[in-house]
Design an enzyme around this catalytic site. Structure first.
Site, PDB file in Angstrom:
ATOM      1  N   TRP A  97     -27.385 -30.606  66.044  1.00  0.00           N
ATOM      2  CA  TRP A  97     -26.692 -30.208  64.822  1.00  0.00           C
ATOM      3  C   TRP A  97     -25.254 -29.743  65.090  1.00  0.00           C
ATOM      4  O   TRP A  97     -24.704 -28.918  64.367  1.00  0.00           O
ATOM      5  CB  TRP A  97     -27.477 -29.133  64.065  1.00  0.00           C
ATOM      6  CG  TRP A  97     -28.812 -29.631  63.605  1.00  0.00           C
ATOM      7  CD1 TRP A  97     -29.987 -29.598  64.309  1.00  0.00           C
ATOM      8  CD2 TRP A  97     -29.111 -30.296  62.372  1.00  0.00           C
ATOM      9  NE1 TRP A  97     -30.994 -30.196  63.587  1.00  0.00           N
ATOM     10  CE2 TRP A  97     -30.492 -30.620  62.385  1.00  0.00           C
ATOM     11  CE3 TRP A  97     -28.346 -30.632  61.244  1.00  0.00           C
ATOM     12  CZ2 TRP A  97     -31.115 -31.274  61.331  1.00  0.00           C
ATOM     13  CZ3 TRP A  97     -28.980 -31.274  60.193  1.00  0.00           C
ATOM     14  CH2 TRP A  97     -30.351 -31.592  60.233  1.00  0.00           C
ATOM     15  N   LYS A 130     -27.699 -34.756  58.649  1.00  0.00           N
ATOM     16  CA  LYS A 130     -26.827 -34.589  57.485  1.00  0.00           C
ATOM     17  C   LYS A 130     -25.427 -35.058  57.848  1.00  0.00           C
ATOM     18  O   LYS A 130     -25.150 -35.398  59.000  1.00  0.00           O
ATOM     19  CB  LYS A 130     -26.782 -33.120  57.041  1.00  0.00           C
ATOM     20  CG  LYS A 130     -28.068 -32.590  56.446  1.00  0.00           C
ATOM     21  CD  LYS A 130     -27.895 -31.163  55.952  1.00  0.00           C
ATOM     22  CE  LYS A 130     -29.190 -30.625  55.369  1.00  0.00           C
ATOM     23  NZ  LYS A 130     -29.044 -29.240  54.868  1.00  0.00           N
ATOM     24  N   ASP A 343     -34.559 -43.529  31.414  1.00  0.00           N
ATOM     25  CA  ASP A 343     -34.608 -42.226  30.753  1.00  0.00           C
ATOM     26  C   ASP A 343     -33.257 -41.872  30.150  1.00  0.00           C
ATOM     27  O   ASP A 343     -32.206 -42.226  30.690  1.00  0.00           O
ATOM     28  CB  ASP A 343     -35.014 -41.154  31.779  1.00  0.00           C
ATOM     29  CG  ASP A 343     -35.036 -39.774  31.163  1.00  0.00           C
ATOM     30  OD1 ASP A 343     -35.934 -39.520  30.350  1.00  0.00           O
ATOM     31  OD2 ASP A 343     -34.140 -38.965  31.471  1.00  0.00           O
ATOM     32  N   GLU A 397     -35.703 -45.434  26.636  1.00  0.00           N
ATOM     33  CA  GLU A 397     -36.076 -44.204  25.940  1.00  0.00           C
ATOM     34  C   GLU A 397     -34.853 -43.787  25.128  1.00  0.00           C
ATOM     35  O   GLU A 397     -33.892 -43.245  25.660  1.00  0.00           O
ATOM     36  CB  GLU A 397     -36.466 -43.119  26.949  1.00  0.00           C
ATOM     37  CG  GLU A 397     -37.056 -41.881  26.301  1.00  0.00           C
ATOM     38  CD  GLU A 397     -36.303 -40.604  26.611  1.00  0.00           C
ATOM     39  OE1 GLU A 397     -36.785 -39.534  26.225  1.00  0.00           O
ATOM     40  OE2 GLU A 397     -35.217 -40.665  27.214  1.00  0.00           O
TER      41      GLU A 397
END
Length: 683
Positions: A97, A130, A343, A397
């Protein structure tokens, strides 16, 4: 002598050639320019993205194959679009990291694309990682926008991307064609699909729930909350990682196994996809990927959704179009999803997100308050999805009633296959809440369940997950409420329970039997699942008690839930008795609001309803095609918790009437008990 004059022919004006949407609805003529404008906008953007048709839209939507982390024959390659970044490092298990030049990406063009190539041994399957992203004046720890695997640490609750390179999944069912005759959708949520008070898994759903769906007669599952989301209680609607299947429920391979098994069982699999907005989180999501909060989202007042506390995509950017279209293709190609329920379409269509607008007339859809960029995106998404798989299913929707949403693109529509009939659950809620039983009008019920545009197919439903959330009530709870806890055992029912059971069945039957496309039910509602849905949160002590499905209730023959579950099964089987049921015209035979009687036919099936709470009718007559009819479904049958007042073994013969000989019709006379419905089939 009269002088002859040469006659002159008046040239006829050429007939106006209206676009298909206007041909089908003359009331749209005043807005034809706007309809054509939106259509032309989509065509223009399509040409831009396909180099004037020299390539296909599906070739444009390959971002997932370029961006993100990929294993190649020469090692690993990682790419990210971050135009505002000044430096990008990958940090993770593979380098303790810590930033170092070996894992530092290079900017490769002016568009803001970054690339990092690494040898095979630089990382391994399962490593967490990350990005460290730098920009002028700042730095942030980020998850890559195109990450396909994101996991959460159980103790710290921190999310990280994960190197994911297992053995490729071997699909057992390599080809699949959805069954749309009719489309019977079982809306479901993997996490809350188990009896146990915990988060359910893909494997548990495949083993425990999928067999129930198949046995009940549904031919499609619509899965919620697939895209990774940081807050479980958002029901999956605050998405952070759009290309990552939520790791809460298991691995990507376990999701693929679920879909594979569904296809083997003849069940279509639709994903509830969220492209209407994104979570505001910066560490987990796209909120501020590289120091520019507007990289993916609209600037200014349109940046945030005022009601959802989320961010609104900038559909006018080609890069955002690329991201979202690639997302559609990714889920179809990688996971074999058969389509999507989009959605929050209303929120996308309007600058106001549809908030505070009444939508009373056609002018409200063409008044300049619509987001043409979003309309263009939705149109291209439908074109792409059906280019990838012509058999794919797309559902919108959308609550405003925007005309053309589920009409064909060539006719000026947006290309969805279906739109949700959102008026129907609202109607049932209003009716149950505000009207005494004696005031239920069959004419209103028939109007609401059949009121739709002739050129657009719909998905009808009584209730979805929306009506089951905390703060609302399911239909069974509106009808019975707390008596479900004390009087829902066979033989111990009171009047309120008997009423609720009867109306629950009738409401479902009239809704499902009037479809012109498909029918939807939310997991558990078919048997009247008690209580509400409340996900673990601080306010309830992080409890899973109300974020599960109690299958033990419907499995218990001593409880009334079994009556409702058995009726739902038989109702779906009844619809399948008529070939292409959803395409068969709904022909009203009779309604009488005074008697509260409604009758209509579809092909050889006749549906008769008596909504009166107190009045039964003997020899109530209807004019129907001459012949004999057998009862194939009766809501009042004892096996469904009814009174069993009719003899359903009798074959009903029509009675001759000379006045209707030319119409080939005769009188069908029935005994119709109060608060019951019957379906008959012509022999």
């Amino acid at each position: 002598m009269a002088t002859k004059t040469k006659s002159t022919k008046v040239a006829k004006k050429p007939a106006v050639k209206h676009i298909g949407l206007v041909k089908n609805d003359a009331y749209l003529q005043p807005y034809e320019d706007a309809i054509r404008g939106r259509h032309d906008h989509a065509l223009w953007k399509l040409n831009v993205l396909t180099n004037n048709g020299k390539t296909k839209l599906t070739d444009f939507a390959n971002g997932h194959k370029y961006y993100g982390l990929h294993k190649t024959t020469r090692g690993w390659v990682f790419r990210e679009w971050a135009p505002n970044a000044t430096a990008i490092y990958l940090v993770g298990d593979f380098n303790n990291w810590e930033e170092n030049d070996k894992y530092k990406a290079k900017r490769i063009d002016e568009a803001g694309n970054w690339e990092l190539k690494l040898p095979t041994k630089a990382m391994k399957h399962g490593d967490l990682f990350k990005m460290h992203v730098y920009w002028n004046g700042g730095m942030g720890e980020r998850i890559p926008a195109w990450a396909t695997r994101v996991v959460q640490d159980e103790e710290t609750k921190i999310f990280s991307a994960q190197v994911w390179n297992p053995e490729p999944y071997e699909w057992k069912k390599k080809t699949f064609k959805p069954n749309k005759s009719p489309l019977l959708i079982y809306e479901c949520h993997i996490g809350m699909s188990q009896d146990a008070e915990k988060v359910g898994t893909y494997n548990e759903f495949r083993e425990n729930v999928l067999p129930r769906v198949k046995a009940d007669g549904y031919n499609c599952i619509q899965i919620m909350a697939i895209q990774e989301h940081p807050y479980y209680g958002s029901f999956g609607y605050h998405v952070s990682s759009f290309f990552a299947a939520s790791s809460r429920f298991g691995t990507p391979e376990e999701l693929k196994a679920l879909i594979d098994q569904a296809h083997k069982d003849g069940i279509t699999v639709i994903m509830d996809i969220v492209h209407s907005h994104a979570v505001k989180n910066e560490t987990e999501g796209l909120g501020n990927l590289a120091g520019d909060p507007n990289q993916y989202f609209y600037p200014g007042e349109r940046h945030e959704h005022p009601a959802w506390d989320s961010l609104c995509f900038d559909y006018g950017k080609d890069e955002v179009m690329h991201f979202l279209l690639s997302n559609c293709k990714y889920w179809m190609e990688e996971f074999h999803f058969d389509g999507f329920r989009f959605d929050g379409v209303t929120s996308m269509l309007y600058y106001s997100h549809g908030l505070g607008e009444a939508f009373c007339n056609y002018g409200d859809y063409f008044n300049g308050h619509q987001d043409d960029n979003a309309i263009c995106y939705l149109t291209l998404a439908n074109l792409l999805i059906h280019e990838v798989n012509p058999q794919a299913i797309t559902i919108a929707e959308e609550v405003s009633g925007m005309p053309g949403l589920a009409a064909k693109f060539k006719d000026g529509g947006y290309g969805f296959d279906y739109r949700m009939a959102m008026n129907i659950p609202d109607f049932w809620i209003k009716t149950i809440k505000e009207l005494p039983d004696e005031a239920w009008k069959p004419s209103s019920i028939f109007w609401e369940t059949t009121n739709r545009r002739s050129d657009e197919k719909t998905i009808s439903y009584c209730e979805s997950h929306d009506q089951a959330l905390v703060g609302d009530k399911t239909i069974i709870f509106r009808l019975i409420d707390a008596d479900m806890y004390w009087h829902f055992r066979r033989g111990d029912e009171n009047d309120r329970v008997h009423r609720g059971i009867a109306l629950h069945k009738m409401i479902r039957l009239v809704t499902a039997s009037t479809i012109n496309g498909g029918y939807l039910n939310f997991m558990g509602n078919e048997f009247g699942h008690p209580e509400w849905i409340d996900f673990p949160r601080e306010g309830n002590g992080w409890s899973h008690k109300y974020a599960r499905r109690q299958w033990n209730l419907v499995d218990n023959p001593e409880l009334d839930y079994k009556f409702l579950g058995d009726f739902d099964h038989d109702m779906l089987q009844t619809l399948k008795l008529e070939k292409n049921f959803q395409k068969t015209p709904v022909q009203e035979i009779w309604h009488n609001d005074g008697d509260q009687i409604l009758a209509y036919m579809r092909g050889d099936l006749i549906f008769v309803f008596n909504f009166s709470p107190t009045r039964s009718f003997t020899d109530y007559g209807f004019l129907v095609p001459t012949g004999s009819y057998d009862v194939v479904l009766n809501t009042d049958a004892k096996k469904f918790g009814g009174n069993g007042l009719s003899d359903d073994s009798i074959t009903h013969l029509t009675n001759y009437d000379p006045a209707y000989v030319s119409e080939h019709k005769e009188w069908l006379k029935l005994y119709i008990p109060a608060r019951s419905a019957v379906v008959l089939k012509k022999n």
